[in-house]
Motif scaffolding. Structure first.
Motif, PDB file in Angstrom:
ATOM      1  N   LYS A  46       0.813  -1.219   0.000  1.00  0.00           N
ATOM      2  CA  LYS A  46       0.000   0.000   0.000  1.00  0.00           C
ATOM      3  C   LYS A  46       0.845   1.267   0.000  1.00  0.00           C
ATOM      4  CE  LYS A  46      -3.575   0.002   2.796  1.00  0.00           C
ATOM      5  NZ  LYS A  46      -4.405  -0.322   3.990  1.00  0.00           N
ATOM      6  N   ALA A  47       2.149   1.124   0.204  1.00  0.00           N
ATOM      7  CA  ALA A  47       3.039   2.278   0.053  1.00  0.00           C
ATOM      8  C   ALA A  47       3.033   2.786  -1.387  1.00  0.00           C
ATOM      9  CB  ALA A  47       4.465   1.903   0.472  1.00  0.00           C
ATOM     10  N   LEU A  48       2.539   1.948  -2.317  1.00  0.00           N
ATOM     11  CA  LEU A  48       2.453   2.342  -3.722  1.00  0.00           C
ATOM     12  C   LEU A  48       1.310   3.320  -3.987  1.00  0.00           C
ATOM     13  CD1 LEU A  48       3.037  -1.060  -5.579  1.00  0.00           C
ATOM     14  CD2 LEU A  48       4.536   0.936  -5.647  1.00  0.00           C
ATOM     15  N   MET A  49       0.486   3.596  -2.985  1.00  0.00           N
ATOM     16  CA  MET A  49      -0.686   4.447  -3.195  1.00  0.00           C
ATOM     17  C   MET A  49      -0.336   5.828  -3.752  1.00  0.00           C
ATOM     18  SD  MET A  49      -3.924   4.133  -2.968  1.00  0.00           S
ATOM     19  CE  MET A  49      -5.097   5.343  -3.563  1.00  0.00           C
ATOM     20  N   PRO A  50       0.678   6.528  -3.217  1.00  0.00           N
ATOM     21  CA  PRO A  50       1.036   7.821  -3.821  1.00  0.00           C
ATOM     22  C   PRO A  50       1.482   7.686  -5.284  1.00  0.00           C
ATOM     23  CG  PRO A  50       2.017   7.607  -1.642  1.00  0.00           C
ATOM     24  CD  PRO A  50       1.472   6.265  -1.997  1.00  0.00           C
ATOM     25  N   VAL A  51       2.182   6.601  -5.596  1.00  0.00           N
ATOM     26  CA  VAL A  51       2.619   6.372  -6.977  1.00  0.00           C
ATOM     27  C   VAL A  51       1.412   6.234  -7.887  1.00  0.00           C
ATOM     28  CG1 VAL A  51       3.917   4.847  -8.507  1.00  0.00           C
ATOM     29  CG2 VAL A  51       4.719   5.235  -6.170  1.00  0.00           C
ATOM     30  N   ALA A  52       0.462   5.383  -7.478  1.00  0.00           N
ATOM     31  CA  ALA A  52      -0.734   5.158  -8.286  1.00  0.00           C
ATOM     32  C   ALA A  52      -1.555   6.435  -8.429  1.00  0.00           C
ATOM     33  CB  ALA A  52      -1.579   4.047  -7.649  1.00  0.00           C
ATOM     34  N   THR A  53      -1.679   7.183  -7.340  1.00  0.00           N
ATOM     35  CA  THR A  53      -2.463   8.426  -7.384  1.00  0.00           C
ATOM     36  C   THR A  53      -1.814   9.448  -8.304  1.00  0.00           C
ATOM     37  OG1 THR A  53      -3.171   8.028  -5.096  1.00  0.00           O
ATOM     38  CG2 THR A  53      -3.497  10.243  -5.983  1.00  0.00           C
ATOM     39  N   PHE A  54      -0.477   9.571  -8.245  1.00  0.00           N
ATOM     40  CA  PHE A  54       0.227  10.526  -9.096  1.00  0.00           C
ATOM     41  C   PHE A  54       0.079  10.136 -10.572  1.00  0.00           C
ATOM     42  CE2 PHE A  54       4.257  11.758 -11.238  1.00  0.00           C
ATOM     43  CZ  PHE A  54       4.077  13.128 -11.200  1.00  0.00           C
ATOM     44  N   ILE A  55       0.223   8.858 -10.877  1.00  0.00           N
ATOM     45  CA  ILE A  55       0.094   8.399 -12.264  1.00  0.00           C
ATOM     46  C   ILE A  55      -1.307   8.682 -12.795  1.00  0.00           C
ATOM     47  CG2 ILE A  55       0.043   6.356 -13.751  1.00  0.00           C
ATOM     48  CD1 ILE A  55       2.285   5.179 -12.041  1.00  0.00           C
ATOM     49  N   MET A  56      -2.327   8.346 -12.008  1.00  0.00           N
ATOM     50  CA  MET A  56      -3.707   8.576 -12.440  1.00  0.00           C
ATOM     51  C   MET A  56      -4.010  10.065 -12.570  1.00  0.00           C
ATOM     52  SD  MET A  56      -5.040   5.759 -13.127  1.00  0.00           S
ATOM     53  CE  MET A  56      -4.762   4.005 -12.882  1.00  0.00           C
ATOM     54  N   ALA A  57      -3.461  10.871 -11.671  1.00  0.00           N
ATOM     55  CA  ALA A  57      -3.690  12.313 -11.739  1.00  0.00           C
ATOM     56  C   ALA A  57      -3.076  12.905 -13.003  1.00  0.00           C
ATOM     57  CB  ALA A  57      -3.114  12.994 -10.497  1.00  0.00           C
ATOM     58  N   VAL A  58      -1.901  12.429 -13.370  1.00  0.00           N
ATOM     59  CA  VAL A  58      -1.248  12.906 -14.596  1.00  0.00           C
ATOM     60  C   VAL A  58      -2.040  12.471 -15.825  1.00  0.00           C
ATOM     61  CG1 VAL A  58       0.807  12.692 -16.043  1.00  0.00           C
ATOM     62  CG2 VAL A  58       1.049  13.024 -13.575  1.00  0.00           C
TER      63      VAL A  58
END
Length: 372
Positions: free
Chosen positions: A113-125
């Motif tokens: 779940k530490a990947l959550m910021p990564v996933a959120t940033f990718i989706m936001a972009v």
């Protein structure tokens, strides 16, 4: 003579303690219910639907019967173009995330779940709500490297469980981005109660499709135990967690919530190894998770810095961050409990950082895997 600690401040830390306790407890409770080694109810979609149905019913009573919270102005267009897509991805994230419990340990789930910021940033972009940045990208790389190292050190690594969990994380990230778009473009504000009121029933309907295809037949042919009090208490704990988040965010700032979340993750990893002996942690797990956590902390710092930079252009960055912490503490000291209903809370007065943090927690606590 030492300064007396104010009662509101003690109450604030008590709420934080309750939030961490409930958040960890719901996750461990769900793992216990779903695991074939314990309660043996290996039907994650069914469990999620129980949570959705219970939460939707309670939200309906609070909004329509007891009128604790006033419903927002919801048109058919907004419901069709915003609530339904958000509910679909929300249901998907819960489905995939809870299914991961059947294959991998709670400790490893928290590390992934530490990947959550990564996933959120990718989706936001991808959705156009954020722009690619070198500083954020470097933090995302650091988080990803840490998670890869942690995965490599996992003794009971399971590809199926990992894919389910990562897919659930990206579905949840897309839900968060869509929710942000909803607030910005449609002007809607959803607190945890109104969020449950609109999203839980719709998510229940979406979950019924994979339930009919995957779990309905299993429930008919297999002898699965159904204990009313187990599922009632499980759903009640998840609902209580959602409300505790509402109380905590109302008394503290976004920075405090993020720090509490990091503390909760470490506590949960330690507790899971005690409660579930088969959940073993290796040195490589810890090293990888620590690296990923450094990236997450740096990412949070960048977000705090960006928000303060946009709000107070005349102050230096360190002064803004320092002032943010002091204001949080001061607001906790002088907080006067609201004597009105929950609908009296003015969400529009939140800072963008606090609002985004609140959005990231709304609804995620309905099931253990996305407990805040």
């Amino acid at each position: 003579m030492p300064k007396m600690i104010s009662k509101p401040l003690v109450l604030t830390y008590f709420y934080l303690f309750i939030y961490i306790l409930l958040s960890s407890g719901v996750i461990l409770y769900n793992k216990w219910v779903l695991s074939p080694k314990y309660f043996n109810f290996p039907l994650p979609i069914t469990l999620t639907m129980i949570h959705m149905g219970f939460s939707g019913l309670v939200a309906f009573l609070l909004v329509r019967v007891f009128k604790v919270v006033a419903p927002v102005k919801m048109t058919f267009e907004i419901y069709a173009t915003c609530v339904i897509p958000i509910s679909a991805f929300f249901a998907s994230s819960l489905w995939f995330g809870n299914t991961a419990y059947l294959h991998i340990s709670v400790a490893f789930i928290q590390m992934l779940k530490a990947l959550m910021p990564v996933a959120t940033f990718i989706m936001a972009v991808l959705c156009g709500t954020d722009k690619p940045r070198c500083d954020v990208f470097s933090n995302m790389v650091l988080v990803s490297v840490g998670v890869v190292i942690s995965s490599y050190g996992e003794i009971h690594f399971n590809v199926v469980g990992t894919v389910y969990q990562v897919t659930g994380i990206f579905a949840e990230a897309l839900r968060l981005v869509l929710t942000q778009v909803l607030l910005q473009k449609k002007g809607l504000t959803l607190n945890p109660i109104t969020s449950l009121y609109y999203i839980a029933p719709c998510s229940f309907v979406f979950l019924s499709v994979p339930w009919l295809l995957l779990e309905k037949s299993s429930m008919e042919v297999s002898q699965i135990q159904f204990n009313f009090w187990i599922f009632f208490s499980n759903a009640l704990c998840a609902l209580a967690l959602n409300f505790s988040i509402f109380l905590v965010i109302g008394r503290t700032g976004a920075v405090t919530i993020r720090v509490a979340g990091v503390l909760k993750d470490w506590i949960l990893i330690a507790l899971s190894t005690v409660i579930f002996p088969e959940s073993m942690i290796t040195r490589l797990n810890i090293i990888g998770y620590a690296i990923a956590l450094c990236g997450v902390v740096m990412y949070n710092y960048i977000k705090v810095k960006d928000v303060r930079a946009s709000q107070l252009p005349s102050e230096s960055i360190p002064d803004r961050i320092s002032k943010d912490w002091k204001l949080e503490k001061k607001s906790s000291d002088i907080f006067i409990p609201n004597s009105g209903s929950a609908s009296d809370i003015d969400v529009d007065e939140e800072t963008p950082l606090t609002q985004s943090t609140r959005l990231s927690h709304i609804g995620r606590s309905l099931v253990g895997n996305h407990g805040a």
